[in-house]
Design an enzyme around this catalytic site. Structure first.
Site, PDB file in Angstrom:
ATOM      1  N   SER A 173      -1.100  -3.183  10.313  1.00 25.92           N
ATOM      2  CA  SER A 173       0.327  -2.935  10.132  1.00 25.92           C
ATOM      3  C   SER A 173       0.667  -1.525  10.564  1.00 25.92           C
ATOM      4  O   SER A 173      -0.180  -0.620  10.505  1.00 25.92           O
ATOM      5  CB  SER A 173       0.699  -3.115   8.658  1.00 25.92           C
ATOM      6  OG  SER A 173       2.003  -2.624   8.388  1.00 25.92           O
TER       7      SER A 173
ATOM      8  N   TYR B 117      -1.077  -0.733   0.197  1.00 24.94           N
ATOM      9  CA  TYR B 117      -0.976  -1.540   1.419  1.00 24.94           C
ATOM     10  C   TYR B 117      -1.296  -0.710   2.654  1.00 24.94           C
ATOM     11  O   TYR B 117      -2.114  -1.110   3.497  1.00 24.94           O
ATOM     12  CB  TYR B 117       0.433  -2.119   1.517  1.00 24.94           C
ATOM     13  CG  TYR B 117       0.683  -2.944   2.752  1.00 24.94           C
ATOM     14  CD1 TYR B 117       0.163  -4.234   2.873  1.00 24.94           C
ATOM     15  CD2 TYR B 117       1.451  -2.451   3.811  1.00 24.94           C
ATOM     16  CE1 TYR B 117       0.393  -5.001   3.998  1.00 24.94           C
ATOM     17  CE2 TYR B 117       1.689  -3.208   4.946  1.00 24.94           C
ATOM     18  CZ  TYR B 117       1.159  -4.483   5.041  1.00 24.94           C
ATOM     19  OH  TYR B 117       1.383  -5.241   6.164  1.00 24.94           O
TER      20      TYR B 117
ATOM     21  N   LYS C 265      -4.459  -1.145   5.247  1.00 30.02           N
ATOM     22  CA  LYS C 265      -4.252  -1.462   6.662  1.00 30.02           C
ATOM     23  C   LYS C 265      -4.787  -0.358   7.566  1.00 30.02           C
ATOM     24  O   LYS C 265      -5.254  -0.633   8.684  1.00 30.02           O
ATOM     25  CB  LYS C 265      -2.766  -1.715   6.921  1.00 30.02           C
ATOM     26  CG  LYS C 265      -2.242  -3.019   6.309  1.00 30.02           C
ATOM     27  CD  LYS C 265      -3.012  -4.232   6.799  1.00 30.02           C
ATOM     28  CE  LYS C 265      -2.362  -5.537   6.364  1.00 30.02           C
ATOM     29  NZ  LYS C 265      -3.134  -6.736   6.791  1.00 30.02           N
TER      30      LYS C 265
END
Length: 262
Positions: free
Chosen positions: A146, A159, A163
């Site tokens: 991401s 998150y 990533k």
């Protein structure tokens, strides 16, 4: 002639998180390119729907309903591909994700869970796939990372960290597995999947996100799938250890969660 370099005839691919969104679009794109697919996700009914569409394209599809958050289940798709379709050439580590969270409510356990679901799953499946990829003469692995793995944004600590780790895992794995297995990733921006349904249904929020994106729109799952086809096909055969950014040009998060200062 050049379009032939995007063909995947005779190849077999495993795609995780393939019941919907980017995973489903990827399974269909690979099938259109000529590959047979093994698709894995938690919900069997969703997998069956995707498999039916793959078969309508004239390709074989095998479903593996499983909980991919359970590392003991993650190797199953690779073994299924080799056992039932005779080979394995492509692995797409699409499953992953983590809910936003504030800094103080991001416990060590939450952070470790994010790492496990986004990185350990990719490592476990790829590790299981390596003998089969080598037996097929080599292969391609694509990880779904991401843009949050390279850009700071409040509320995305777990998150974004996971990533970012997956992106660098991609570079390191590519070095370890070269020259016979290529490993690349895609840093995805805001894509209209079920995860963004709440956004799509609120025009004001969607418009703000579009305005904060240089291309002034959100992405579509097929656009990520097209990048995956490129990375897996002979057309992308000179790429390894790279993170392809398909994100509409954003350099900063286009969704602000509105978390206050401490």
């Amino acid at each position: 002639m050049i379009l032939d370099r995007f063909r995947l005839d005779g190849r077999v691919a495993v795609v995780t998180g393939a019941g919907r969104g980017i995973g489903a679009a990827t399974a269909l794109a690979l099938a259109e390119g000529g590959a047979d697919v093994v698709i894995a996700a938690r919900t069997a009914t969703q997998l069956d729907e995707v498999a039916e569409k793959v078969r309508a394209l004239g390709r074989r599809a095998i479903t593996v309903p499983c909980d991919l958050s359970d590392l003991s289940a993650v190797a199953a798709p690779a073994e299924t591909a080799a056992a039932e379709l005779g080979r394995l050439d492509i692995v797409v580590n699409n499953v992953g994700g983590t809910m936003p969270n504030t800094f103080l409510t991001t416990t060590p356990e939450f952070l470790e869970e994010a790492f496990r679901f986004n990185v350990s799953t990719a490592h476990t499946l790829t590790r299981a796939a390596v003998p089969h990829l080598l037996a097929a003469g080599g292969g391609s692995v694509v990880n779904i990372s991401s843009m949050m793995g390279r850009s700071p944004g409040r509320g995305f600590l777990a998150y974004g960290t996971a990533k970012a780790a997956l992106a660098h895992w991609t570079r390191l794995a590519a070095t370890d597995l070269a020259p016979r297995i290529r490993v690349n990733a895609i840093a995805v921006g805001s894509v209209l999947t079920s995860a963004l349904e709440v956004v799509a249904q609120q025009p004001e929020i969607k418009q703000r996100m579009e305005a904060a994106t240089p291309l002034r729109r959100l992405g579509e799952p097929w656009e990520i799938a097209a990048g995956i086809v490129y990375l897996c096909a002979p057309a992308g055969g000179y790429l390894t250890g790279k993170v392809l950014e398909i994100d509409g040009g954003i350099e900063h998060p286009n969704l602000e969660l509105g978390l206050p200062d401490l």
